[in-house]
Enzyme design. Structure first.
Site, short mmCIF file in Angstrom:
data_model
loop_
_atom_site.label_atom_id
_atom_site.label_comp_id
_atom_site.label_asym_id
_atom_site.label_seq_id
_atom_site.Cartn_x
_atom_site.Cartn_y
_atom_site.Cartn_z
N SER A 130 0.86 -1.18 0.00
CA SER A 130 0.00 0.00 0.00
C SER A 130 0.90 1.23 0.00
CB SER A 130 -0.89 0.01 1.25
OG SER A 130 -1.53 1.26 1.44
N TYR A 133 -2.71 -0.72 10.38
CA TYR A 133 -2.65 -1.01 8.94
C TYR A 133 -1.28 -0.59 8.38
CZ TYR A 133 -4.15 -0.92 4.01
OH TYR A 133 -4.27 -1.13 2.66
#
Length: 274
Positions: A155, A168
């Site tokens: 990501s 995350y």
């Protein structure tokens, strides 16, 4: 001739979103697919998880395009279940060339307010799940002795900090570290390991009230359009999010022989410069 004709790909989190897009693009270019998804609701994720019908729809779409696919329900947090999926690839197709470790969830909250259960769940799915996928597949790919491509979904949060998603961010940084370590270890076996780093992608992960509220604070029940306007602020290409096919095209490139000497890299798909 397709760009991955004759190859076999294992895809985690295949029921919808990016996982489904990976299955479709790889199948369209000639790969046979083994895909799985947990189909379970995670307590820390404030949006609905995929269900049986989603997994069946992925299978239908691949088959409709003339591709070959086998799907199962399995959880990346369980190494034995993941090993079973790797074994299934060899049982069904006799080989395994590409692994797309895509399965992931997202939850939200200030770093100092997160419950330990939310932290544990995020790390278990987004980091340990990737480790399990590699642990199960790499020995058999090495034994096969024909090389391979391992593609990890990281990501933008894998190389930058972001508010309200510290668990995350930590998991995705871990995925990047795992990719870098693995790429060095398996290179002598002609196995490549890379990570795709998407920006926001048009999936259920971002299209939920909690995510919208992070980008449109102070507005009650912000809309998709309002969130999109806010997200465009830092994207020079004037798009609030990229499409799943944009990520799948990156994975297709990394799976193909066009990328045969590319390993250990982060491939950003951001809608603008890093």
């Amino acid at each position: 001739m397709g760009r991955v004709d004759g190859k076999v790909a294992l895809i985690t989190g295949v029921a919808r979103g990016q996982g489904r897009a990976h299955a479709l693009r790889l199948a369209e270019e000639g790969a046979s697919i083994v895909g799985f998804d947990a189909l379970t609701q995670f307590d820390s994720a404030p949006y609905p998880m995929p269900v049986d019908d989603d997994l069946a729809e992925t299978e239908r779409l691949v088959t409709e395009r003339g591709g070959r696919i086998v799907t199962r329900v399995a959880d990346v947090r369980d190494l034995d279940q993941v090993q079973g999926m790797v074994d299934l690839a060899f049982d069904e197709y006799g080989r395994l060339d590409t692994v797309v470790a895509n399965a992931g969830i997202c939850g939200f909250g200030k770093a100092w307010e997160l419950d330990k259960s939310a932290w544990d769940e995020m790390i278990d799915v987004n980091l340990t799940g990737v480790w399990n996928t590699l642990r199960a597949s790499v020995p058999r790919i090495i034994e096969q002795d024909q090389g391979g491509s391992l593609i990890l979904t990281a990501s933008v949060a894998g190389f930058s900090g972001m508010r309200n998603v510290s668990h995350y961010v930590a998991a995705k940084h871990g995925v990047v570290g795992l990719m870098r370590a693995y790429s060095n270890e398996v290179a002598p076996h002609n196995i490549r390991v890379n990570a795709i780093c998407p920006t926001t992608v048009d999936t259920d992960l971002i299209h939920n009230p909690y995510f919208y509220s992070l980008f449109v604070p102070g507005v009650e029940n912000p809309t998709r359009e309002q969130a999109g306007q806010a997200l465009m602020a830092n994207k020079p290409f004037n798009t609030p999010w990229v499409e799943t096919v944009d990520i799948a095209n990156a994975a297709l490139f990394l799976a193909s022989d066009e990328a045969r000497y590319i390993t250990g890299v982060l491939l950003p798909v951001l809608g603008g410069p890093v």
